[in-house]
Enzyme design. Structure first.
Site, short mmCIF file in Angstrom:
data_model
loop_
_atom_site.label_atom_id
_atom_site.label_comp_id
_atom_site.label_asym_id
_atom_site.label_seq_id
_atom_site.Cartn_x
_atom_site.Cartn_y
_atom_site.Cartn_z
N ASN A 104 -9.95 -0.31 -1.11
CA ASN A 104 -8.48 -0.23 -1.01
C ASN A 104 -7.87 -0.84 -2.27
O ASN A 104 -7.85 -2.06 -2.43
CB ASN A 104 -8.03 -1.00 0.24
CG ASN A 104 -6.53 -0.97 0.44
OD1 ASN A 104 -5.79 -0.49 -0.42
ND2 ASN A 104 -6.09 -1.51 1.56
N HIS A 111 -3.50 7.08 1.97
CA HIS A 111 -3.83 5.76 1.47
C HIS A 111 -5.22 5.40 1.99
O HIS A 111 -5.55 5.70 3.14
CB HIS A 111 -2.80 4.75 1.94
CG HIS A 111 -3.20 3.34 1.69
ND1 HIS A 111 -3.54 2.90 0.44
CD2 HIS A 111 -3.35 2.27 2.52
CE1 HIS A 111 -3.87 1.61 0.51
NE2 HIS A 111 -3.77 1.22 1.75
N CYS A 125 0.81 -1.22 0.00
CA CYS A 125 0.00 0.00 0.00
C CYS A 125 0.84 1.27 0.00
O CYS A 125 0.35 2.36 -0.27
CB CYS A 125 -0.95 -0.01 1.18
SG CYS A 125 -2.07 -1.40 1.08
#
Ligand code: UT7
Length: 330
Positions: free
Chosen positions: A285, A255, A115
């Site tokens: 995500n 993020h 990520c």
């Protein structure tokens, strides 16, 4: 001649058309729209589907970005792709994207930092501009998370989706662009977040497939604790290092893993909601895709000189923050 910095001079995102809503997930796992919404902030995510790989999403973003900027693919010096879902173990997905986009005069490689991949790649690419070596560098963040998600694991599958984004980096001598970064990693985190099989430690066998070891294994609660603490910590650190007060920061670009992690980071930085980019409700995500997808969604609102803090936490563990000044008005 002033100091050369690496400015983002264009951004483009891409998400697949197919939408998977929380209601769709209710039909395949024991969950509810209410649970997913309150625990994560996610309402729906995009799914690429069979027969296409991460490079197909990356090249969509790259092609549109080059067209928008009126740049011929031959002008690109370097392309870096951040991804944990490469088309193949090798060659690099960056090589495949370059081939599909007709980028012939560049070299290209992948960065695997989960990520945090996009900020690792942005920081790396920026340095090739800062040295004066290159004039046009493409940074792509792309992940087909649906290819490594176990849709029988309700604690993990609800948060991920597919998507990509790309930015163009060019030299700037007005003090705009990437100004600082704080990047960190701790491999001990692999016990909490890992894709256990498919690499050299556990090459694919019938047994690894039967044990569902090619899917993401995540201990959500443990990862959540590290993410909340470290994303907030590193965001505060980059503000301190650059003498930024809350009112100096125009945008937090976090993020998008969980709305609660984003809120904790914004609160530690003393930022009101309207300075925080949040699109987790529609994409979930997308791992390396989240930050460029936010920049793409907010591009029209960004103004030359705006102070942005990009911040991420993810598998590895990896985490970090970047301070940059936006370089253009759209
Ligand atoms: O981006 C990469 C880094 N990853 C992250 O940052 C993710 C960080 N972690 C998280 O965002 C959260 O931990 C999750 C969203 C993954 C899970 O949320 P949580 O609040 O930590 O839930 P939990 O795993 O502690 O589970 C709480 C309860 C459990 O039931 P009991 O034991 O309390 O009866 C779970 O079984 O919720 C249950 N549960 C669900 N219920 C309905 C877990 N998943 C679901 C679900 N639907 N999808």
């Amino acid at each position: 001649m002033g100091k050369i910095t690496a400015a983002i001079t264009g951004v483009q995102g891409y998400v697949p058309e197919r939408v998977m809503t929380n209601k769709d997930l209710e039909k395949i796992i024991d969950t509810t729209d209410e649970w997913i919404t309150t625990r994560t902030g996610i309402k729906e995510r995009r799914i690429l589907g069979d027969g296409k790989g991460t490079s197909d999403m990356g090249v969509e973003a790259v092609n549109k970005l080059l067209k928008k900027k009126n740049i011929d693919p031959s002008e690109i010096d370097l392309l870096i792709c951040a991804t944990v879902t490469p088309d193949y173990p090798f060659p690099a997905t960056a090589n495949v994207i370059s081939d599909k986009a007709g980028i012939k005069n560049a070299w290209s490689f992948d960065i695997n930092a989960a990520c945090s991949g996009f900020i690792y790649a942005l920081s790396t690419g920026a340095q090739f501009i800062e040295t004066g070596k290159y004039k046009k560098v493409l940074i792509v963040g792309a992940d087909k998370m649906s290819s490594i998600i176990d849709y029988e694991d309700r604690t993990t599958c609800v948060i991920f989706g597919d998507g990509s984004g790309a930015v163009l980096l060019e030299p700037n001598e007005e003090g705009l662009g990437v100004l600082d970064s704080v990047l960190k990693s701790d491999g001990e985190g692999r016990k909490h977040l890992i894709q256990p099989a498919g690499g050299s430690m556990n090459p694919p066998t019938h047994e690894t497939v039967d044990k569902r070891m090619h899917y993401v294994y995540q201990e959500g609660k443990a990862v959540f604790k590290y993410a909340v603490t470290n994303m907030a910590e590193v965001s505060a650190e980059i503000m301190d290092r650059n003498n930024l007060e809350s009112e100096d920061v125009d945008w937090l670009v976090p993020h998008q893993a969980n709305l609660r992690i984003i809120d904790a980071t914004a609160s530690r930085m003393g930022l009101p909601d309207d300075k925080v980019m949040i699109n987790i409700q529609k994409y979930g995500n997308t791992t390396a895709g989240t930050i460029p997808l936010c920049l793409w969604d907010w591009e029209k609102q960004l103004k030359k000189g705006d102070n942005l803090v990009l911040s991420a936490f993810g598998g590895g563990f990896t985490w970090g923050a970047i301070y940059l000044k936006w370089a253009y008005n759209s």
